[in-house]
Write a protein that holds these residues in place. Structure first.
Motif, mmCIF file in Angstrom:
data_model
loop_
_atom_site.group_PDB
_atom_site.id
_atom_site.type_symbol
_atom_site.label_atom_id
_atom_site.label_comp_id
_atom_site.label_asym_id
_atom_site.label_seq_id
_atom_site.Cartn_x
_atom_site.Cartn_y
_atom_site.Cartn_z
ATOM 1 N N ARG A 1 35.577 -42.689 105.063
ATOM 2 C CA ARG A 1 36.367 -41.515 104.648
ATOM 3 C C ARG A 1 35.579 -40.643 103.676
ATOM 4 O O ARG A 1 35.519 -39.412 103.809
ATOM 5 C CB ARG A 1 37.670 -41.985 103.984
ATOM 6 N N GLU A 2 34.892 -41.252 102.697
ATOM 7 C CA GLU A 2 34.090 -40.516 101.719
ATOM 8 C C GLU A 2 32.937 -39.789 102.403
ATOM 9 O O GLU A 2 32.583 -38.657 102.032
ATOM 10 C CB GLU A 2 33.567 -41.478 100.659
ATOM 11 N N LEU A 3 32.328 -40.441 103.408
ATOM 12 C CA LEU A 3 31.234 -39.805 104.152
ATOM 13 C C LEU A 3 31.695 -38.556 104.873
ATOM 14 O O LEU A 3 30.976 -37.541 104.950
ATOM 15 C CB LEU A 3 30.641 -40.804 105.166
ATOM 16 N N SER A 4 32.917 -38.558 105.417
ATOM 17 C CA SER A 4 33.452 -37.394 106.136
ATOM 18 C C SER A 4 33.584 -36.189 105.198
ATOM 19 O O SER A 4 33.209 -35.060 105.541
ATOM 20 C CB SER A 4 34.815 -37.763 106.741
ATOM 21 N N VAL A 5 34.074 -36.435 103.953
ATOM 22 C CA VAL A 5 34.234 -35.347 102.962
ATOM 23 C C VAL A 5 32.862 -34.796 102.578
ATOM 24 O O VAL A 5 32.659 -33.570 102.488
ATOM 25 C CB VAL A 5 34.979 -35.877 101.718
ATOM 26 N N LEU A 6 31.878 -35.688 102.356
ATOM 27 C CA LEU A 6 30.540 -35.255 101.936
ATOM 28 C C LEU A 6 29.863 -34.423 103.025
ATOM 29 O O LEU A 6 29.153 -33.450 102.729
ATOM 30 C CB LEU A 6 29.693 -36.481 101.596
ATOM 31 N N LYS A 7 30.056 -34.775 104.277
ATOM 32 C CA LYS A 7 29.404 -34.043 105.369
ATOM 33 C C LYS A 7 29.981 -32.631 105.510
ATOM 34 O O LYS A 7 29.266 -31.691 105.858
ATOM 35 C CB LYS A 7 29.533 -34.831 106.681
ATOM 36 N N GLU A 8 31.311 -32.459 105.254
ATOM 37 C CA GLU A 8 31.896 -31.114 105.281
ATOM 38 C C GLU A 8 31.299 -30.237 104.182
ATOM 39 O O GLU A 8 30.952 -29.075 104.392
ATOM 40 C CB GLU A 8 33.410 -31.231 105.084
ATOM 41 N N LYS A 9 31.133 -30.825 102.982
ATOM 42 C CA LYS A 9 30.527 -30.108 101.854
ATOM 43 C C LYS A 9 29.078 -29.751 102.165
ATOM 44 O O LYS A 9 28.595 -28.663 101.832
ATOM 45 C CB LYS A 9 30.613 -30.978 100.605
ATOM 46 N N GLU A 10 28.360 -30.676 102.840
ATOM 47 C CA GLU A 10 26.964 -30.440 103.210
ATOM 48 C C GLU A 10 26.857 -29.232 104.151
ATOM 49 O O GLU A 10 25.946 -28.412 104.040
ATOM 50 C CB GLU A 10 26.372 -31.690 103.879
ATOM 51 N N THR A 11 27.822 -29.079 105.079
ATOM 52 C CA THR A 11 27.800 -27.959 106.036
ATOM 53 C C THR A 11 27.950 -26.629 105.299
ATOM 54 O O THR A 11 27.249 -25.640 105.601
ATOM 55 C CB THR A 11 28.919 -28.138 107.069
ATOM 56 N N GLU A 12 28.865 -26.584 104.324
ATOM 57 C CA GLU A 12 29.066 -25.352 103.550
ATOM 58 C C GLU A 12 27.795 -24.956 102.811
ATOM 59 O O GLU A 12 27.376 -23.783 102.814
ATOM 60 C CB GLU A 12 30.209 -25.558 102.542
ATOM 61 N N LEU A 13 27.158 -25.914 102.152
ATOM 62 C CA LEU A 13 25.929 -25.643 101.391
ATOM 63 C C LEU A 13 24.791 -25.211 102.316
ATOM 64 O O LEU A 13 23.970 -24.362 101.962
ATOM 65 C CB LEU A 13 25.525 -26.874 100.590
ATOM 66 N N GLN A 14 24.723 -25.772 103.478
ATOM 67 C CA GLN A 14 23.661 -25.439 104.427
ATOM 68 C C GLN A 14 23.795 -23.985 104.883
ATOM 69 O O GLN A 14 22.793 -23.279 105.022
ATOM 70 C CB GLN A 14 23.721 -26.404 105.627
ATOM 71 N N ASN A 15 25.053 -23.520 105.092
ATOM 72 C CA ASN A 15 25.285 -22.108 105.495
ATOM 73 C C ASN A 15 24.845 -21.149 104.384
ATOM 74 O O ASN A 15 24.216 -20.120 104.630
ATOM 75 C CB ASN A 15 26.763 -21.893 105.812
ATOM 76 N N LYS A 16 25.198 -21.523 103.118
ATOM 77 C CA LYS A 16 24.805 -20.704 101.965
ATOM 78 C C LYS A 16 23.283 -20.621 101.851
ATOM 79 O O LYS A 16 22.711 -19.553 101.602
ATOM 80 C CB LYS A 16 25.400 -21.327 100.705
#
Length: 794
Positions: free
Chosen positions: A207-222
């Motif tokens: 579950r924690e990995l799923s939250v971190l990967k969503e945050k990683e996608t946002e940072l990658q777009n920025k």
């Protein structure tokens, strides 16, 4: 040797060591061989079968012919070759049924229904067996009889099964302890609980990995948006840097060309100053050249003058050497006259040495032969001495190791025989020692003579070598004289070819000194002359350098104009660059956190797998525990079965032995006693009338007879158990220390057993029992020292 053994009681009589028991061993070896488990049939093993005097090539064989269950059998067993290779064959009514050592043994075991150990117990009774039955206590006697009947193997089986049962119980206890933790809780339940807890932790990490990967996608777009803007600014930045670098490079080129121009100005100025000295140096150069030519002419005269003087000195030295070598030649010739005739004297001396060495060698061979004979006789003497010593210690009252009878007069006969042999061997040793001493003295005399001759030969060879050395030296001196004379002739020719030359050394020295003083000025003139040729080049290079500087300054002005025309904002560029770096660091941090979570997940997966494996191992242990419980039950049942079987056999054997022994005892005593009985401990009781009495109530002869019947009953029981009709019995030294009446009673009793045993062989060294038998096999030593067996009908 051929023996036809008749039916009935047959005595085998002879002195101790004559070979009585060897006859029985021959029969046993013929039947069973000496390989594998039968290796103890012969007292000395396989090597004791063949006569020690026999040659390696001689064959040793035993042939026996016997009838069994209506079939006539012929068996031959042999040893061949120096390695005593065994072989055998068996005929049944003339037809071959086995044709090798092992095959014949296997066939005989099947025919007789017993192995060699059972055969010996069944047909072979010794005095020590009877003594054991009468002298051992109850428990030991029971153990001895059980061993004779081969029932002790069941006891061993029960013991081995009990050992396996105890071991399996320990294994079961160990398995049970392995199923629990130290706190007493079941290991499997604890492992399942731990595994379920790990699965819950694994789900939380997912579950924690799923939250971190969503945050990683946002940072990658920025980061991607900032990178696109940076890429546009990078193109302007690269163009600005390229123009700036080109202008800086052009400024560096102008600085280099300006420095090079200044260096050329200095070189041209220095060279003009040096050229002002050129006229003065040229005058000194001309003087140096003139003096060099004059010195070359004087060098030629000086060399010829020195060479002429060297040849004159060499001629004087050669004359002296020639005279010295000629004197040496005469001296050597005088010395050589002393060594004529030495070679012939050496040849004569060598012949004498060879003759003496051959003689010494012959003496040595004789000494070795005598030594070998001495060693052999010394061994014989030592062996005889040890035998005499043993016999003296034993004395006439000692007991024979084979028959357990007192030696008596046989002790004196043996001692006289040994002492006679000892005296003969001592005389032989004395004669051989004297012969050896004489040979050693002769050898020493010849060696002294040989040493003197060798010393003389060494001296002669030294003299001959001196003559050889002088001859070689003479040739060398004569060659040296010849070489010196030729060298003198060459020197005279060289002197004649050189003209009379004059040389002024003072003039030569003055010119040499002047040349040294002018040498520096001449070298300086040559160097300056070469440098003057570079001046036009320097002037042209200066003009080219000035032209290049003008062109480079024009190019620099153009590059600076281009640089000013580029629209580049360094502050904006650095701001965007910093934004991209910040976004990359945030992405890296979030990726690191994701990797840590994935690592934690992998560790938990591994721990879950380990728990699963441990649960499987516990389940395997549970299965092994169930199998162990089953095996314990089976082993306990097997132990009880064999224990009951042993007890049942013991209960059945005692009545069987009682019936057979009782019948024999009654027959042997002509019905005086109704029989005998064995209790559970194999104690013998005798029925005298209507009453039963312990065996120790009766006389020694009756006790011996009762024990003999018990031993014969054991033999009959083993024979019956084999299922074969083996009517053959061997009794070895059963009389012990019986008096004449008891011997007669035993012989009378044995004759009554002829209806049960068709052949009874009675081995004894007691000669006075032969009158009680119809047939006797007499065993004695022949004059050649070999055992002989002869059948005598009385």
């Amino acid at each position: 040797m051929r023996l036809n053994i008749p039916d009935g009681v047959v005595g085998i009589l002879g002195a101790n060591g004559a070979g009585k028991s060897t006859l029985i061993e021959a029969i046993a070896w013929a039947l069973y061989g000496s390989g594998g488990r039968n290796s103890d049939i012969i007292r000395d093993g396989k090597d004791g079968i063949k006569n020690y005097n026999a040659s390696p090539k001689e064959e040793c064989s035993v042939k026996i012919v016997f009838d069994l269950n209506g079939t006539n059998y012929e068996l031959v067993r042999s040893l061949k070759g120096k390695n005593n290779t065994p072989n055998a064959y068996l005929l049944a009514d003339g037809i071959q049924t086995a044709n090798s050592d092992s095959a014949v043994t296997e066939k005989i075991e099947k025919l007789l229904g017993m192995e060699s150990k059972e055969f010996f117990i069944s047909v072979f009774s010794r005095q020590k067996d009877l003594s054991a039955l009468s002298e051992l206590n109850a428990s030991k006697r029971k153990e001895h009889i059980v061993k004779l009947l081969d029932i002790d193997i069941l006891q061993d089986v029960v013991k081995n099964v009990s050992i396996d049962l105890n071991f399996e119980k320990h294994m079961k206890d160990d398995l049970e302890s392995n199923l629990k933790n130290p706190d007493g809780k079941l290991k499997k339940d604890c492992l399942i609980k731990d595994r379920d807890s790990l699965i819950i932790s694994k789900n939380e990490i997912i579950r924690e990995l799923s939250v971190l990967k969503e945050k990683e996608t946002e940072l990658q777009n920025k980061k991607n948006e900032a990178s696109e803007e940076l890429e546009k600014l990078d193109a302007v930045y690269r163009k600005y840097i390229a123009a700036k670098n080109a202008a800086d490079s052009k400024k560096k080129e102008i600085e280099i060309e300006t420095g090079h121009l200044q260096s050329l100005d200095m070189k041209i100025s220095d060279l003009n100053k040096k050229l002002e000295k050129l006229p003065e140096l040229e005058l000194k150069y001309r003087s140096y050249e003139e003096m060099s030519h004059k010195k070359e002419v004087l060098d030629e005269d000086r060399m010829l003058f020195q060479r002429r003087n060297d040849i004159i000195l060499k001629l004087d030295r050669l004359d002296q050497n020639i005279k010295s070598h000629q004197a040496k030649e005469a001296e050597i010739l005088t010395e050589l006259e002393k060594y004529s005739g030495v070679s012939s004297e050496i040849d004569k001396n060598t012949e004498q040495i060879s003759e003496i060495e051959e003689k010494i060698n012959e003496i040595n061979i004789k000494i070795h032969e005598v030594d070998a004979a001495l060693k052999e006789n010394n061994k014989i003497e030592k062996s005889l001495s040890e035998k005499i010593s043993v016999m003296r210690k034993r004395g006439p009252d000692s007991v024979c190791p084979e028959c357990e009878r007192t030696l008596g007069e046989h002790h004196t006969i043996l001692m006289n025989k040994l002492q006679t042999e000892m005296q003969e061997v001592s005389e032989t040793i004395k004669t051989a020692s004297e012969e050896k001493m004489s040979l050693v003295n002769s050898e020493n005399e010849e060696k002294i003579h040989l040493t003197a001759l060798k010393k003389r030969k060494t001296h002669l060879e030294e003299e001959r070598q001196k003559g050889i050395d002088h001859t070689a030296e003479l040739r060398s001196v004569r060659k040296q004289v010849k070489d010196l004379e030729e060298e003198r002739k060459d020197a005279e020719n060289s002197l004649t070819s050189i003209k009379d030359v004059k040389f002024d050394s003072e003039e030569y020295q003055k010119i040499t000194d002047d040349l040294k003083s002018l040498k520096k000025s001449s070298d300086e003139y040559n160097g300056l002359k070469g440098e003057s040729r570079n001046l036009p080049n320097f002037m042209q290079e200066k003009k080219d350098n000035e032209d290049r500087i003008v062109r480079q300054k024009d190019e620099l002005a153009r590059l600076l104009t281009d640089l000013q025309n580029i629209d580049y904002d360094d502050e904006a560029y650095q701001s965007v660059k910093l934004s991209v770096k910040s976004a990359e660091e945030e992405c890296s941090a979030i990726q690191k956190e994701i990797n840590e979570k994935q690592t934690q997940s992998a560790v938990i997966d591994e721990r879950i797998d380990n728990k699963a494996r441990e649960i499987k191992e516990v389940e395997k242990t549970e299965l092994k525990q169930k199998e162990s419980l089953k095996k314990i039950s089976e082993l306990a049942a097997l132990r009880d079965i064999f224990s009951d079987l042993k007890d049942n056999l013991m209960e059945r054997i005692i009545p069987a032995l009682t019936d057979i022994a009782s019948s024999m005892f009654s027959d042997m005593t002509d019905g005086r006693y109704l029989g005998l009985e064995l209790d559970d401990e194999y104690n013998i009781s005798v029925y005298d009338g209507d009453a039963k009495y312990p065996i120790n109530r009766f006389s020694g002869g009756e006790m011996d007879l009762a024990n003999l019947c018990l031993r014969l009953a054991i033999s009959r029981l083993l024979s019956d158990r084999s299922g074969k009709d083996i009517n053959f019995l061997v009794l070895d030294e059963i009389f012990g220390s019986q008096d004449q009446n008891r011997k007669r009673n035993i012989m009378t009793a044995l004759s009554k057993l002829e209806n049960q045993f068709s052949q009874i062989l009675l081995i004894t060294h007691i000669d006075d029992v032969k009158d009680l038998m119809r047939n006797v096999i007499s065993v004695y030593d022949s004059k050649e020292g070999e055992s002989v067996a002869e059948l005598i009908s009385l």
